[in-house]
Design an enzyme around this catalytic site. Structure first.
Site, PDB file in Angstrom:
ATOM      1  N   GLY A 215       0.839  -1.199   0.000  1.00 17.31           N
ATOM      2  CA  GLY A 215       0.000   0.000   0.000  1.00 17.31           C
ATOM      3  C   GLY A 215       0.870   1.243   0.000  1.00 17.31           C
ATOM      4  O   GLY A 215       2.097   1.157   0.160  1.00 17.31           O
ATOM      5  N   LEU A 216       0.228   2.375  -0.182  1.00 14.35           N
ATOM      6  CA  LEU A 216       0.940   3.651  -0.233  1.00 14.35           C
ATOM      7  C   LEU A 216       1.715   3.924   1.058  1.00 14.35           C
ATOM      8  O   LEU A 216       1.365   3.398   2.118  1.00 14.35           O
ATOM      9  CB  LEU A 216      -0.063   4.794  -0.425  1.00 14.35           C
ATOM     10  CG  LEU A 216      -0.822   4.853  -1.755  1.00 14.35           C
ATOM     11  CD1 LEU A 216      -1.950   5.887  -1.667  1.00 14.35           C
ATOM     12  CD2 LEU A 216       0.137   5.187  -2.898  1.00 14.35           C
ATOM     13  N   SER A 217       2.700   4.785   0.948  1.00 12.31           N
ATOM     14  CA  SER A 217       3.354   5.289   2.153  1.00 12.31           C
ATOM     15  C   SER A 217       2.293   5.988   2.999  1.00 12.31           C
ATOM     16  O   SER A 217       1.486   6.757   2.469  1.00 12.31           O
ATOM     17  CB  SER A 217       4.449   6.281   1.742  1.00 12.31           C
ATOM     18  OG  SER A 217       5.039   6.865   2.882  1.00 12.31           O
ATOM     19  N   GLY A 218       2.233   5.696   4.266  1.00 11.25           N
ATOM     20  CA  GLY A 218       1.241   6.327   5.141  1.00 11.25           C
ATOM     21  C   GLY A 218      -0.105   5.628   5.157  1.00 11.25           C
ATOM     22  O   GLY A 218      -1.040   6.080   5.833  1.00 11.25           O
TER      23      GLY A 218
ATOM     24  N   GLY B  41      -0.798   2.757   6.406  1.00 16.91           N
ATOM     25  CA  GLY B  41      -1.014   2.056   7.674  1.00 16.91           C
ATOM     26  C   GLY B  41      -0.474   0.640   7.706  1.00 16.91           C
ATOM     27  O   GLY B  41      -0.767  -0.113   8.643  1.00 16.91           O
ATOM     28  N   LYS B  42       0.331   0.266   6.717  1.00 10.24           N
ATOM     29  CA  LYS B  42       0.879  -1.092   6.646  1.00 10.24           C
ATOM     30  C   LYS B  42       1.575  -1.509   7.947  1.00 10.24           C
ATOM     31  O   LYS B  42       1.271  -2.559   8.520  1.00 10.24           O
ATOM     32  CB  LYS B  42       1.899  -1.209   5.498  1.00 10.24           C
ATOM     33  CG  LYS B  42       1.356  -0.944   4.115  1.00 10.24           C
ATOM     34  CD  LYS B  42       2.442  -1.088   3.052  1.00 10.24           C
ATOM     35  CE  LYS B  42       3.589  -0.103   3.189  1.00 10.24           C
ATOM     36  NZ  LYS B  42       3.190   1.317   3.050  1.00 10.24           N
ATOM     37  N   SER B  43       2.519  -0.680   8.372  1.00  9.73           N
ATOM     38  CA  SER B  43       3.310  -1.049   9.551  1.00  9.73           C
ATOM     39  C   SER B  43       2.463  -1.036  10.815  1.00  9.73           C
ATOM     40  O   SER B  43       2.639  -1.883  11.702  1.00  9.73           O
ATOM     41  CB  SER B  43       4.496  -0.095   9.712  1.00  9.73           C
ATOM     42  OG  SER B  43       5.422  -0.302   8.676  1.00  9.73           O
TER      43      SER B  43
ATOM     44  N   SER C 156       5.973  -1.769  -2.050  1.00  7.78           N
ATOM     45  CA  SER C 156       5.952  -2.755  -3.150  1.00  7.78           C
ATOM     46  C   SER C 156       4.867  -2.409  -4.168  1.00  7.78           C
ATOM     47  O   SER C 156       3.873  -3.119  -4.290  1.00  7.78           O
ATOM     48  CB  SER C 156       5.787  -4.183  -2.605  1.00  7.78           C
ATOM     49  OG  SER C 156       4.743  -4.298  -1.658  1.00  7.78           O
TER      50      SER C 156
END
Lengths: 205, 205
Positions: free
Chosen positions: A36-39, A41-43, A110
Site C-alpha cells: 500500500g501507499l506510504s502512510g 497504515g501497513k506497519s 511494493s
C-alpha cells in the site's frame, strides 16, 4: 543382516522438516505481504497483528525498512533495478522464514505488480503460503497523514519517483485480503486477518 | 484525566520484543556459525544438531547452500567481491533469525577472517549471540572424503580459487567452539555444542 552404515548416521538420518517445525510451533509458516501507499497504515497494522498473534502464542517476525533497508539491503538505492532487487531479496527472506515455521509480516510499499507477482511465484514454487494484503487507503488520506513528511518533500520535488506522486502505485488485482482502511478500525483490520489465518488453518483457535 | 490518544492506539502500544519471542519459544535466538573446509563436516554436524535440538523442543533453522545460494544469493558468483557479499548477506539473514528468536545454523566455508569478523560485529552491534564453530578437519582428510568430487576438479584445474587448494582457508583464531573432527565422533561433536548452549543459557535443560 545389520545395516552398519545406517547405524553410523542415525543422528542425522533425516533433516528436521518444515512440518515438524510447524508442529513444534503450533502454526504454519506463511508470508503476509502488506502492500500500500506510504502512510496507508501497513506497519501500524503489522505491529497490531503481531501483538494479537503473540497473545495467541504464535511466532511472527516483521520485515520492514528498519531491519531490512538498514541491514541486508543497505547496499541498494532507489533506482528501478534496486527497487526490484530490494523486493526480490525481501521475498526470498520471507520465504526462508516461512520455511522455518515463522509467520513473516512484510511491510513495504511494493508498488509494482511484477515484483509482487515474482514473490508470489517464489512461494508457489515451494508450495509456501503467500497472502497479499492490500492496505487500501486513498492518496488524499495518506498524504494528509504524511507521518514522515515524505509527501511534502515529494510535492516540493525534493524526493523523486515517490509512489503516488510521480511514480505509480499499481493496485493489487486479486489480493487475498483487501483492507478498505476508510471503512474500518484498526481492531477490525486485525480481526479480518486473524479470521483469515484461522480459516486457512495457518493458526488454530 | 483520561488519555484518549493512548486508548486509540492500545492495539499497538508496543511492539513484540525479542525477549517476548524468546519467552514464547523457551530459548534465546543465536547464530551458530559453522566454518571449515569443504568436506569438513559442517552440514553433517548442523543437521545432527538440528535434530538433537528439535528433540529438546527447540526451533532452529539451517542456512546453507541449498536455500541461500540458490535463493537470495543466486545473483552472486564466486569473485572475491561476490564471496564477501555472499557472507555479508548470510550474516544479515542470520541476524534477522536471531531477532525472531530462532537458533540459526549457518554452514558455509567462510574462509576469511575479515568476512567472519564482519558477521560477528554485525551481531555484536545488536547484542546478539554469535557462536563461531570451527569444524577443524585436515585438508588431507577432507580431500580424501571429497563428497561432492570438488577437490578432484580443483586439483585438475577445473575449479579455480578452491579453498584449501588454490585459495586460503584462514583458521579461526578464537572460535567459541573448536571441533577437532579427527578426535571425536559426530555424537560427541553435537554434545559439545549442546553443552555449550546449555552453559550459555541459550537453551535450558
Amino acid at each position: 543382516m545389520v545395516d552398519v552404515k545406517a547405524t553410523n548416521v542415525h543422528w542425522h538420518d533425516g533433516e528436521v522438516t518444515l512440518e515438524e517445525r510447524n508442529h513444534l510451533l503450533g502454526q504454519k509458516g506463511a508470508t503476509l505481504w502488506f502492500t500500500g501507499l506510504s502512510g496507508s497504515g501497513k506497519s501500524t497494522i503489522a505491529v497490531a497483528l503481531e501483538k494479537a498473534l503473540y497473545q495467541r502464542g504464535k511466532l511472527t517476525y516483521r520485515l520492514d525498512g528498519d531491519n531490512v533497508r538498514l541491514g541486508i539491503n543497505k547496499n541498494l538505492g532507489f533506482s528501478a533495478d534496486d527497487r526490484t532487487e530490494n523486493i526480490r531479496r525481501i521475498g526470498e527472506i520471507a520465504k526462508l522464514f516461512v520455511d522455518s515455521g515463522v509467520i513473516a509480516l512484510s511491510s513495504f510499499i511494493s508498488p509494482y505488480h511484477a515484483d509482487r507477482d515474482q514473490v508470489r511465484q517464489l512461494h508457489r514454487d515451494s508450495n509456501f503460503v503467500f497472502i497479499e494484503i492490500f492496505v487500501d487507503c486513498s492518496l488524499a488520506e495518506a498524504e494528509s497523514r504524511d507521518p514522515k513528511g515524505l509527501y511534502k518533500k515529494a510535492r516540493a520535488g525534493e524526493i523523486k519517483n515517490f509512489t503516488g506522486i510521480d511514480d505509480p502505485y499499481e493496485e493489487p488485482r486479486l489480493p487475498e485480503i483487501h483492507l478498505r482502511t476508510d471503512q474500518m478500525s484498526l481492531e477490525q483490520e486485525v480481526q479480518i486477518i486473524v479470521d483469515y489465518l484461522l480459516g486457512q488453518g495457518i493458526i488454530a483457535a
